[in-house]
Design an enzyme around this catalytic site. Structure first.
Site, mmCIF file in Angstrom:
data_model
loop_
_atom_site.group_PDB
_atom_site.id
_atom_site.type_symbol
_atom_site.label_atom_id
_atom_site.label_comp_id
_atom_site.label_asym_id
_atom_site.label_seq_id
_atom_site.Cartn_x
_atom_site.Cartn_y
_atom_site.Cartn_z
ATOM 1 N N ASP A 331 0.929 -1.216 0.068
ATOM 2 C CA ASP A 331 -0.004 0.140 0.099
ATOM 3 C C ASP A 331 0.794 1.257 0.016
ATOM 4 O O ASP A 331 2.079 1.261 0.486
ATOM 5 C CB ASP A 331 -0.883 -0.076 1.437
ATOM 6 C CG ASP A 331 -1.859 1.072 1.402
ATOM 7 O OD1 ASP A 331 -2.643 1.480 -0.006
ATOM 8 O OD2 ASP A 331 -2.141 1.459 2.415
ATOM 9 N N ASP A 643 -2.886 -1.237 5.861
ATOM 10 C CA ASP A 643 -3.204 -0.686 7.125
ATOM 11 C C ASP A 643 -4.758 -0.549 7.172
ATOM 12 O O ASP A 643 -5.411 -0.355 8.322
ATOM 13 C CB ASP A 643 -2.381 0.645 7.545
ATOM 14 C CG ASP A 643 -2.657 1.606 6.210
ATOM 15 O OD1 ASP A 643 -3.521 1.355 5.282
ATOM 16 O OD2 ASP A 643 -1.914 2.609 6.353
ATOM 17 N N ASP A 647 -7.684 -3.403 2.892
ATOM 18 C CA ASP A 647 -6.561 -4.173 2.537
ATOM 19 C C ASP A 647 -6.842 -5.743 3.107
ATOM 20 O O ASP A 647 -6.199 -6.537 2.840
ATOM 21 C CB ASP A 647 -5.483 -3.673 3.051
ATOM 22 C CG ASP A 647 -4.889 -2.446 2.628
ATOM 23 O OD1 ASP A 647 -4.963 -2.191 1.295
ATOM 24 O OD2 ASP A 647 -4.349 -1.488 3.439
#
Length: 907
Positions: A331, A643, A647
Site C-alpha cells: 500500500d 493498513d 486491505d
C-alpha cells in the site's frame, strides 16, 4: 425492496433515491415502517460466518501425514512399554497441535474486528424528529445526519452537504479527506471517486451533511469486504507444503520398508517376534521424530528475532514464507509514504522556493537558488505563507515529541510550512483578526477569509483554492518589487503541470484589499480584482528508509509493486521517487494501471498485466484481491502490506499479509500474518532477511537429521537381509534420534545469516527443499554412517565383545558421526572456519552436553539397564572418533571441491 439495494446509488438523483427507498428526505421513516424494515432486513451488523467448533478445529490439527507418523511412533513405543519415549513423542505431537490450534483461532478474529468497527450511535430523522439511536438499529431509508467527528454508521447517498469532508483512507486508501457533494455521478465512477456517497466506518473530519441509508449490515461496502475476507483461502506456506509432501511420501516408504523387512525375516526363517521387532526398529529409525519440534522451535526463534526488528509474527509459518517471497505488494499511504502532507515548493514573485523537512513537524529550512535563506527578506514568499496560515481552519497539535493534526492534512501542511519560515499563527491572528469566512464548496473550489488589516482604511481578503478557480479571479500578480505585475497565466499553468506530473498537489493563493467597513465576504466580493500571490505544492512524501528498503528488496530479486487507492499520476510519481521499476517502466501506459482499466480485464489478461505493471491506482478491495490471486497464478509467493479495512481481504489471501501496527486498523491486523510495530516498510526488508536465515537453518537441520534416519533404516535392512543380529534396538534408536535432535540439531537455529543472504534471488516457489547437491551429501553421510555403525558392530563381535558392547559402539558411531557432521552443516556451502569456530556458542554447548550424555549412556549402570548397553574400551572409542572425523573430512572435501568448481577461493 431487496432488489433495489444493489443499485448504483451514486448514479441516481436524490429525489429518485428517496422514492425508490419509499422514504421522505425531510421527515424520514415513520415508526411503523422502521419496525417493519428492522424485521425484514435485520440489524445493521455483519453476519459472522459459522466456523468449525473448537473441538473440530483442534482435532483437525492431527490431520497431517507427519503427525500420523509421530502418532505411529507413539503407539509403537507404547507397545514396547517405553513409557518415557512414548510420552516425549506424544508431547511433541501435542505441542505442535496446540500451537496450530491457537494460531488458526486467532486468524478467525478478522471478521469479528470488522463487526466491532460498525458499532456506535447514529443521529437520524424519524417521523420528522431528530433522535440518537444505536447504529445497529438503522434500516434502509433512514435519514442520517452527519457532523465532524462522527463515524459514518452505514452506507449513505448524500442529500445535503455543507463543507462535508470524510476520511476514507481505511476503506479506499485515499490519503486526504474527500470533499463531498450531492450531485449524481456517472455509473462507472469507481468507489474512491463517489463523492456523493458516505460509507460505513469512515470518519467525518469536517462540516455537516445528511444522507439516506441505502444499505445496512452485509449490504454495505464494508459488508462486501467481510464476505471477501471470509471467502479468501488460507494458503499453506511453501515449507509446510513441502514438508506435507515429504511426510506423505515418507509414510509410504516406511510402511513399504517395514513390510519388506517382515518378508525378508520370514524368508530367512527368523522367529516372527524377532522379525516384527526388526520392522519396528526400522520404522522408528526412519521416522524423524525431532523434525516437527525442530521446525516449531526454529520458527519460534525466528519470531523472537523479528520482534526485535519491529515485526510481530502472528502465524509462525509466516517466518519461513518471508524468505520465499518473490513479490511484495505494498500500500502507498502510510506504508511507503509518511501519511503526512508536506509543502515542498512554493512559487511566488517569479521565484521558486524549496522547503526541507518532511511530515508535520515544523522543522526545516527554506532554500532559494541552492542556498538556505532567511524567508523574512523575501516579502512575496512571506505574503504567500501568510495567506496559507490565515485562510485556514485546521490546527497543528504537539503532544510531547509527536505532532498531530486537527482538521484537513492539506491545511496543516500550510501551517507547518509557515512555521518553518518563522511565522506564528497566534501572533498573525492577533495582527489580522478574522472577520468572516467564505467556506470551501466543491462547486466553487476555493475558500476565502476576511481580516481586519489593522488600519482604519482597509481590510484584506485572503483566498486559497484550485489553480483554475483562483487564476480566473486575478489579473495581476505579486511581483519581485513593490508593485503588482501583469499575471502570466500560461507560464503558471506550465509550472503547475510540471508539478502535477511529479505527483504534487497544488494550491493557489490570492488577496484583495477592501474597505475597512466590510463586515462580511460573499462570492461577489471575490469574483474579480484579486492579486495572485503564488502557489504552494505539497505531497505525502516517501519515507527515506522505504527507498533504501525497496532498493534492498530489488537487489534480493524481489519485485515491489504499489497497490493504492490514490490517483494514478500521484501514485506513479511516488513510485518513481521510491525507485520502483519494472519491465513496464519504458511504457507509461503499462507502468501505472487504474482500477477502471483493471475492471475491464479478463482474468487471463489480468495475470499478464499484474506481472508487468508496477503501480495499481484507484483500486477497489475486490481488485486488490484479484491482483494477489493473479500474481499467485503466475507462481509468485506474494506478501501484501496494508493498513486499511480495504486491505484485509488481500492480506488474508496473500501468502503473507503484513499490517501496520501504529496506523493500521484492527481489521487489517487480525487478517495479517505479520504486524509492523513501527509502520515502516524497511522493517519488511529486515523480516525478509530473517525469514531467509530461518529457512536456511531449517534446511541445515533437515540436511543434518536425515542421514541419521536413513543410516538407521539401512543398518536394520542390511542386518535383516544378511540374517545378522540387529546392531541397534528400537529404544536405542529413540535415544539417538531424540537426544541428538535437541542437543545438536536444534543448535543450528542459533546460526548467523549466511554470507550474501540478501544478494541472492528468492527461491523458486516450485523448487524442492533439498537440492541435488544436498541430496548427494545426505546419501554420502548415510552410507558412511551405515558402514561405520555396521562395520564397528561386526568388528566388536569379531574381537570377542558382547552384543551389548557392540551395540553401544554402533550407537556412539551414530551419535559422534552426527556430532562431527553437525560442524559441516553450520553452512551448506562454506567451512566452519569461514563462519568462525566459536561464533555459535550454543552449538558448542550442545556438543559438550551431548558428549557427556554419551559417556553416561555408555558407563552408567542405570542407563546400561534401561537401554541394553555396556561400557566400551579405549580402542572402541578411537574407532568411533576416527569414523566421525572421516565424515567431517569427507563432507568438507566435497564442499571445497564444489566451491573450487564454481571458481571460489578460500574457506
Amino acid at each position: 425492496m431487496d432488489t433495489l439495494l444493489s443499485r448504483h446509488w451514486h448514479h441516481l438523483p436524490q429525489d429518485e433515491v428517496a422514492t425508490l427507498l419509499e422514504s421522505d428526505g425531510a421527515k424520514g421513516l415513520d415508526m411503523f415502517e422502521v419496525a417493519h424494515r428492522q424485521t425484514h432486513f435485520g440489524p445493521n451488523r455483519l453476519t459472522l460466518k459459522k466456523g468449525k467448533s473448537p473441538l473440530v478445529l483442534f482435532l483437525l490439527q492431527f490431520h497431517q501425514p507427519l503427525i500420523y507418523i509421530l502418532l505411529a511412533a507413539t503407539v509403537v513405543t507404547f507397545a514396547l512399554q517405553e513409557w518415557v519415549d512414548s510420552g516425549v513423542i506424544f508431547g511433541v505431537v501435542l505441542v505442535n497441535t496446540v500451537i496450530g490450534y491457537i494460531q488458526e483461532s486467532k486468524a478467525l478474529k478478522a471478521i469479528e474486528a470488522l463487526a466491532r468497527a460498525m458499532e456506535g450511535v447514529a443521529t437520524v430523522v424519524r417521523a420528522g424528529k431528530k433522535e440518537k439511536i444505536a447504529a445497529f438499529d438503522l434500516v434502509p431509508g433512514d435519514i442520517v445526519l452527519l457532523q465532524s467527528g462522527d463515524k459514518v454508521p452505514t452506507d449513505l447517498r448524500l442529500l445535503r452537504s455543507r463543507e462535508l469532508q470524510i476520511d476514507e483512507s481505511a476503506l479506499t486508501g485515499e490519503s486526504v479527506p474527500v470533499q463531498k457533494q450531492t450531485e449524481r455521478l456517472a455509473q462507472e465512477t469507481v468507489l474512491a471517486d463517489r463523492s456523493n456517497m458516505a460509507y460505513s466506518s469512515t470518519l467525518v473530519t469536517y462540516g455537516t451533511g445528511a444522507g439516506i441509508a441505502v444499505a445496512t449490515g452485509d449490504g454495505t461496502e464494508i459488508g462486501r469486504i467481510n464476505a471477501l475476507i471470509a471467502g479468501a483461502a488460507t494458503l499453506a506456506t511453501p515449507l509446510t507444503k513441502k514438508v506435507a509432501d515429504f511426510s506423505g511420501i515418507l509414510l509410504w516408504v516406511i510402511l513399504g520398508l517395514a513390510g519388506l523387512t517382515l518378508l525378508a525375516g520370514w524368508l530367512h526363517g527368523e522367529p516372527l517376534l524377532d522379525t516384527f521387532m526388526a520392522a519396528v526398529a526400522l520404522a522408528v529409525g526412519a521416522i524423524p521424530e525431532g523434525l516437527p519440534a525442530a521446525m516449531t522451535i526454529m520458527l519460534a526463534i525466528g519470531v523472537g528475532n523479528m520482534a526485535r526488528r519491529n515485526a510481530i509474527i502472528r502465524k509462525m509459518p509466516a517466518v519461513e514464507t518471508l524468505g520465499s517471497t518473490t513479490v511484495i505488494c505494498s500500500d502507498k499511504t502510510g506504508t511507503l509514504t509518511q501519511n503526512q502532507m508536506t509543502v515542498q515548493q512554493i512559487c511566488t514573485g517569479g521565484s521558486g522556493y524549496h522547503f526541507s523537512g518532511v511530515g508535520y513537524a515544523p522543522q526545516g529550512e527554506v532554500w532559494f537558488d541552492g542556498s538556505a535563506i532567511d524567508p523574512k527578506s523575501h516579502p512575496a514568499l512571506m505574503e504567500c505563507l501568510k495567506a496559507g496560515l490565515l485562510c485556514n481552519d485546521s490546527r497543528l497539535l504537539q503532544n510531547g515529541e509527536q505532532w498531530g493534526i486537527e482538521g484537513d492534512p492539506t491545511e496543516v501542511a500550510l501551517i507547518t510550512a509557515a512555521a518553518k519560515a518563522g511565522l506564528s499563527r497566534e501572533a498573525l491572528e492577533q495582527e489580522f483578526p478574522r472577520i468572516d469566512t467564505l467556506p470551501f464548496e466543491s462547486q466553487h473550489q476555493y475558500m476565502a477569509t476576511l481580516h481586519d488589516a489593522g488600519t482604519d482604511a482597509a481590510a484584506v481578503i485572503y483566498m486559497k483554492g484550485s489553480v483554475e478557480s483562483v487564476l480566473s479571479r486575478c489579473r495581476d500578480a505579486y511581483g519581485a518589487g513593490p508593485e503588482p505585475e501583469l499575471l502570466d497565466q500560461a507560464g503558471i499553468h506550465r509550472e503547475v503541470e510540471k508539478m502535477a506530473a511529479r505527483g504534487l498537489r497544488v494550491l493557489a493563493f490570492a488577496r484583495k484589499v477592501v474597505t475597512a467597513s466590510s463586515q462580511s465576504v460573499a462570492h461577489s466580493d471575490v469574483a474579480d480584482g484579486l492579486i495572485f500571490l503564488g502557489f504552494q505544492a505539497m505531497m505525502d512524501p516517501p519515507r527515506p528508509e522505504a527507498i533504501a528498503a525497496v532498493r534492498a528488496c530489488q537487489k534480493a530479486g524481489i519485485q515491489v509493486k504499489m497497490i493504492t487507492g490514490d490517483h494514478v499520476v500521484t501514485a506513479a510519481a511516488i513510485a518513481r521517487q521510491i525507485g520502483l521499476n519494472g519491465a513496464a517502466e519504458s511504457d507509461p501506459d503499462s507502468f501505472a494501471i487504474s482500477g477502471h482499466r483493471l475492471s475491464q480485464l479478463a482474468d487471463h489478461e489480468l495475470v499478464d498485466v499484474a506481472q508487468r505493471a508496477v503501480v495499481f491506482a484507484r483500486v477497489s478491495p475486490e481488485q486488490k484481491l484479484r491482483l494477489v490471486e493473479a500474481l499467485q497464478a503466475r507462481g509468485h509467493v506474494v506478501a501484501m502490506t496494508g493498513d486499511g479495512v480495504n486491505d484485509a481481504p488481500a492480506l488474508k489471501q496473500a501468502d503473507i499479509g503484513v499490517a501496520m501496527g501504529v496506523g493500521g486498523t484492527e481489521v487489517a491486523k487480525e487478517a495479517a500474518d505479520m504486524v509492523l510495530t513501527d509502520d515502516n516498510f524497511s522493517s519488511i526488508e529486515a523480516a525478509v532477511e530473517e525469514g531467509r536465515a530461518v529457512f536456511d537453518n531449517l534446511v541445515k537441520f533437515i540436511t543434518w537429521t536425515l542421514p541419521t534416519n536413513i543410516g538407521e533404516a539401512l543398518v536394520i535392512l542390511v542386518a535383516v537381509f544378511a540374517g545378522a543380529t540387529l546392531p541397534i534396538t528400537p529404544v536405542q534408536i529413540l535415544w539417538i534420534n531424540m537426544t541428538t535432535a535437541v542437543l545438536l540439531g536444534l543448535m543450528l537455529a542459533f546460526e548467523g545469516k549466511e554470507p550474501g543472504v540478501m544478494e541472492r534471488p528468492p527461491r523458486r516457489p516450485g523448487s524442492p527443499v533439498l537440492t541435488r547437491v544436498l541430496g548427494f551429501r545426505i546419501g554420502l553421510v548415510s552410507l558412511m554412517l551405515l558402514l561405520g555403525a555396521f562395520g564397528l558392530f561386526e568388528w566388536a563381535l569379531l574381537h570377542g565383545q558382547s552384543v551389548e558392547t557392540a551395540r553401544t559402539v554402533a550407537v556412539n558411531m551414530f551419535v559422534f558421526g552426527e556430532l562431527f557432521y553437525l560442524f559441516n552443516c553450520r553452512s551448506l556451502r562454506y567451512s566452519m572456519f569461514k563462519l568462525g569456530v566459536f561464533s555459535n556458542r550454543w552449538l558448542l554447548l550442545g556438543v559438550v552436553v551431548m558428549a557427556l550424555l554419551q559417556i553416561i549412556f555408555t558407563y552408567s549402570p542405570v542407563m546400561n539397564q534401561l537401554f541394553g548397553t555396556a561400557p566400551m574400551g579405549i580402542a572402541e572409542w578411537a574407532w568411533v572418533l576416527t569414523g566421525g572425523l572421516a565424515i567431517y573430512g569427507m563432507v568438507g572435501t566435497e564442499k571445497w571441491l564444489r566451491r573450487r568448481a564454481d571458481g571460489e577461493k578460500g574457506n
